[in-house]
Design a protein around this motif. Structure first.
Motif, mmCIF file in Angstrom:
data_model
loop_
_atom_site.group_PDB
_atom_site.id
_atom_site.type_symbol
_atom_site.label_atom_id
_atom_site.label_comp_id
_atom_site.label_asym_id
_atom_site.label_seq_id
_atom_site.Cartn_x
_atom_site.Cartn_y
_atom_site.Cartn_z
ATOM 1 N N VAL A 240 -13.379 -8.914 -7.198
ATOM 2 C CA VAL A 240 -12.829 -8.877 -5.839
ATOM 3 C C VAL A 240 -11.774 -9.959 -5.651
ATOM 4 C CG1 VAL A 240 -13.400 -9.164 -3.398
ATOM 5 C CG2 VAL A 240 -14.913 -7.836 -4.890
ATOM 6 N N ILE A 241 -12.082 -11.168 -6.153
ATOM 7 C CA ILE A 241 -11.131 -12.278 -6.025
ATOM 8 C C ILE A 241 -9.845 -11.966 -6.780
ATOM 9 C CG2 ILE A 241 -10.725 -14.691 -6.580
ATOM 10 C CD1 ILE A 241 -13.717 -15.169 -6.131
ATOM 11 N N ARG A 242 -9.980 -11.443 -7.998
ATOM 12 C CA ARG A 242 -8.795 -11.156 -8.806
ATOM 13 C C ARG A 242 -7.939 -10.057 -8.176
ATOM 14 N NH1 ARG A 242 -8.373 -7.470 -12.645
ATOM 15 N NH2 ARG A 242 -10.642 -7.301 -12.869
ATOM 16 N N VAL A 243 -8.587 -8.983 -7.716
ATOM 17 C CA VAL A 243 -7.821 -7.893 -7.119
ATOM 18 C C VAL A 243 -7.139 -8.353 -5.820
ATOM 19 C CG1 VAL A 243 -8.001 -5.613 -6.053
ATOM 20 C CG2 VAL A 243 -9.230 -6.103 -8.177
ATOM 21 N N ALA A 244 -7.869 -9.119 -5.012
ATOM 22 C CA ALA A 244 -7.293 -9.589 -3.751
ATOM 23 C C ALA A 244 -6.108 -10.518 -3.990
ATOM 24 C CB ALA A 244 -8.364 -10.299 -2.927
ATOM 25 N N SER A 245 -6.248 -11.421 -4.961
ATOM 26 C CA SER A 245 -5.139 -12.330 -5.259
ATOM 27 C C SER A 245 -3.935 -11.577 -5.802
ATOM 28 C CB SER A 245 -5.592 -13.407 -6.254
ATOM 29 O OG SER A 245 -5.998 -12.810 -7.480
ATOM 30 N N ASP A 246 -4.166 -10.539 -6.620
ATOM 31 C CA ASP A 246 -3.042 -9.745 -7.130
ATOM 32 C C ASP A 246 -2.328 -9.008 -5.989
ATOM 33 O OD1 ASP A 246 -3.625 -10.559 -9.671
ATOM 34 O OD2 ASP A 246 -4.734 -8.749 -10.241
ATOM 35 N N MET A 247 -3.101 -8.479 -5.036
ATOM 36 C CA MET A 247 -2.492 -7.758 -3.919
ATOM 37 C C MET A 247 -1.693 -8.697 -3.027
ATOM 38 S SD MET A 247 -5.587 -5.142 -2.886
ATOM 39 C CE MET A 247 -4.642 -4.492 -1.500
ATOM 40 N N ILE A 248 -2.218 -9.872 -2.779
ATOM 41 C CA ILE A 248 -1.494 -10.840 -1.937
ATOM 42 C C ILE A 248 -0.227 -11.288 -2.625
ATOM 43 C CG2 ILE A 248 -1.608 -13.113 -0.868
ATOM 44 C CD1 ILE A 248 -4.612 -12.684 -0.496
ATOM 45 N N ALA A 249 -0.323 -11.539 -3.951
ATOM 46 C CA ALA A 249 0.874 -11.976 -4.678
ATOM 47 C C ALA A 249 1.936 -10.890 -4.704
ATOM 48 C CB ALA A 249 0.480 -12.378 -6.100
ATOM 49 N N ALA A 250 1.511 -9.616 -4.726
ATOM 50 C CA ALA A 250 2.484 -8.510 -4.778
ATOM 51 C C ALA A 250 3.035 -8.140 -3.407
ATOM 52 C CB ALA A 250 1.824 -7.281 -5.421
ATOM 53 N N ASP A 251 2.453 -8.681 -2.350
ATOM 54 C CA ASP A 251 2.917 -8.359 -0.991
ATOM 55 C C ASP A 251 4.246 -9.069 -0.728
ATOM 56 O OD1 ASP A 251 3.279 -7.765 1.641
ATOM 57 O OD2 ASP A 251 1.329 -8.533 2.323
ATOM 58 N N PRO A 252 5.295 -8.339 -0.396
ATOM 59 C CA PRO A 252 6.596 -8.993 -0.122
ATOM 60 C C PRO A 252 6.546 -9.972 1.034
ATOM 61 C CG PRO A 252 6.860 -6.616 -0.428
ATOM 62 C CD PRO A 252 5.386 -6.876 -0.317
ATOM 63 N N ALA A 253 5.577 -9.797 1.928
ATOM 64 C CA ALA A 253 5.500 -10.690 3.077
ATOM 65 C C ALA A 253 4.868 -12.039 2.763
ATOM 66 C CB ALA A 253 4.706 -10.012 4.211
ATOM 67 N N THR A 254 4.361 -12.196 1.556
ATOM 68 C CA THR A 254 3.741 -13.472 1.184
ATOM 69 C C THR A 254 4.812 -14.527 1.001
ATOM 70 O OG1 THR A 254 1.945 -12.300 0.054
ATOM 71 C CG2 THR A 254 2.264 -14.622 -0.491
ATOM 72 N N PRO A 255 4.704 -15.650 1.705
ATOM 73 C CA PRO A 255 5.721 -16.703 1.588
ATOM 74 C C PRO A 255 5.790 -17.246 0.157
ATOM 75 C CG PRO A 255 4.331 -17.064 3.506
ATOM 76 C CD PRO A 255 3.686 -15.976 2.723
ATOM 77 N N PRO A 256 6.967 -17.661 -0.268
ATOM 78 C CA PRO A 256 7.097 -18.183 -1.640
ATOM 79 C C PRO A 256 6.218 -19.410 -1.905
ATOM 80 C CG PRO A 256 9.240 -17.638 -0.712
ATOM 81 C CD PRO A 256 8.257 -17.538 0.420
#
Length: 436
Positions: A240-256
């Motif tokens: 769950v942690i790995r999938v969630a972190s991958d999704m957040i990192a792939a979200d364009p809205a995530t600040p650099p």
């Protein structure tokens, strides 16, 4: 399985019987040799007293004369002469001359001589001990035969008794040697129950073994339950942690500025998954191995390289694969992947410049880095769990190489390590039997 304990008991009793028998024979021989002359002197003195008593009433009474006793009488004013029965010839009496008064040794043969001077003459009594010696030799031979017979009887009785008494313990030892906790879900096997009439020792040993077996079986059950449950309970949250972190990192809205913490989360998740995989493999007992299959070693190496590729890019380190052969193995591929993953992350942690090269050869895998290297003192302890040269350093947890070595020993893939300070480290995994 030979009955070692009964045999040792029998040998011990046989040895004691031999020593006792030999000691008895030696003591009898010594006593006989010392006492034979004393007996001969008493015999001669009794013969002399009896002859003088008869001589006082019968002046013509001859001295005793036989095979083992020769008697000679010399009158007070006469020459030495032999008194014999019938028409026997007079013996050569030269060895009598000069004999002292009392007892002395015969000079012609083994025996005792008595010179008894009294009023009226001198009595010479010469006893031969040859018959006594023959009797002594026969007695020694008889004692030897008796000793051999006694040793045989003692050995036979001791062997039967020790086997009968030691049979329950022998049977317990055999059953305990064949017992395997992994094959028995309910505890120790029934044949370890003490048999009727087996004795207190066997019953106590059986009870102790049964208690130990039940405790071991309980440990095995708990280990199996932990391995089964941990495989699911530990992997699920990490996934769950790995999938969630991958999704957040792939979200364009995530600040650099949040990408770096997310990368650290992903790295920690990968490290934890690798550690869990290794611990679950090591937690299994030796008779329960992971699923084996025929696989390409290069494919496992490429998969592990892909997992850590982002780590090497973050430090701007090169990660190269040199395929010199394409061996195939019939083994658990996940185990080899766990070993390679730990080696690659370990090389990444201690390399700041240059890079890491992975070589796949016909019978081995080589991981070579250009990191800080290790001294000989560090190499001696590098496989110790949780050992780190710098305890305050952030890189490494001190268990990677320990896990790699334990996995390699478990599955027949020995690990060799060479290192030079300031130049780098080379780790070699020697592969086991290959599949053509």
């Amino acid at each position: 399985m030979p009955q070692g304990l009964p045999n040792r008991i029998r040998d011990a009793f046989t040895f004691q019987a031999v020593i006792a028998g030999m000691t008895l024979i030696v003591c009898v021989m010594v006593v006989a040799l010392i006492g034979r002359e004393a007996v001969a002197r008493q015999w001669l003195r009794a013969e002399a007293d009896a002859w003088w008593q008869v001589r006082s009433t019968d002046a013509a009474y001859p001295p005793p004369f036989s095979v083992n006793l020769q008697g000679y009488f010399v009158p007070g004013d006469g020459e030495l002469q032999a008194i014999v029965s019938g028409d026997r010839a007079i013996a050569n009496l030269a060895w009598f001359k000069g004999a002292p008064q009392g007892f002395s040794r015969r000079r012609d043969t083994e025996g005792v001589l008595l010179v008894d001077r009294r009023d009226g003459g001198t009595l010479y009594l010469a006893a031969s001990l040859s018959l006594f010696d023959r009797v002594l030799a026969l007695a020694a031979g008889g004692l030897s035969l008796l000793m051999v017979a006694a040793i045989f009887v003692v050995s036979w009785m001791t062997s039967r008794t020790s086997k009968r008494r030691g049979l329950p313990i022998h049977q317990l030892a055999g059953e305990a040697g064949r017992w395997n906790p992994s094959d028995d879900e309910e505890g120790i096997q029934v044949p370890l129950e003490p048999r009727e009439g087996s004795g207190r020792e066997a019953q106590a040993l059986s009870s102790a073994l049964r208690g130990l077996g039940e405790r071991v079986a309980a440990f095995v059950r708990r280990e199996r339950e932990f391995t089964r449950d941990a495989s699911h309970e530990l992997r699920t949250p990490l996934t769950v942690i790995r999938v969630a972190s991958d999704m957040i990192a792939a979200d364009p809205a995530t600040p650099p500025h949040q990408q770096r913490p997310l990368l650290r989360i992903r790295r920690a998740t990968q490290d934890m998954e690798a550690v869990i995989d290794a611990l679950l493999v090591l937690a299994r007992e030796r008779g329960v191995m992971p699923q084996s299959e025929v696989f390409e070693v290069v494919e496992v190496v490429e998969e592990e390289i892909d997992k850590v590729h982002a780590l090497f890019e973050g430090k701007r380190l090169s990660l190269e694969l040199d395929v010199q052969a394409r061996p195939r193995l019939d083994a658990p591929p996940r185990v080899l992947g766990v070993m390679l993953g730990h080696l690659l992350r370990n090389a990444w942690a201690f390399t700041e410049t240059g890079g890491v090269e992975v070589v796949v050869d016909r019978d081995r895998i080589i991981v070579r880095d250009t990191g800080i290297g290790m001294t000989q003192d560090v190499l001696k302890r590098v496989y110790d769990p949780f050992y780190r040269v710098d305890p305050f350093a952030q890189a490494g947890k001190g268990i990677g190489l320990s896990i790699v070595r334990r996995l390699g020993t478990r599955f027949g893939w020995p690990v060799a390590l060479e290192s030079t300070p300031g130049e780098g480290t080379t780790v070699t995994i020697v592969l086991g039997e290959r599949v053509a």
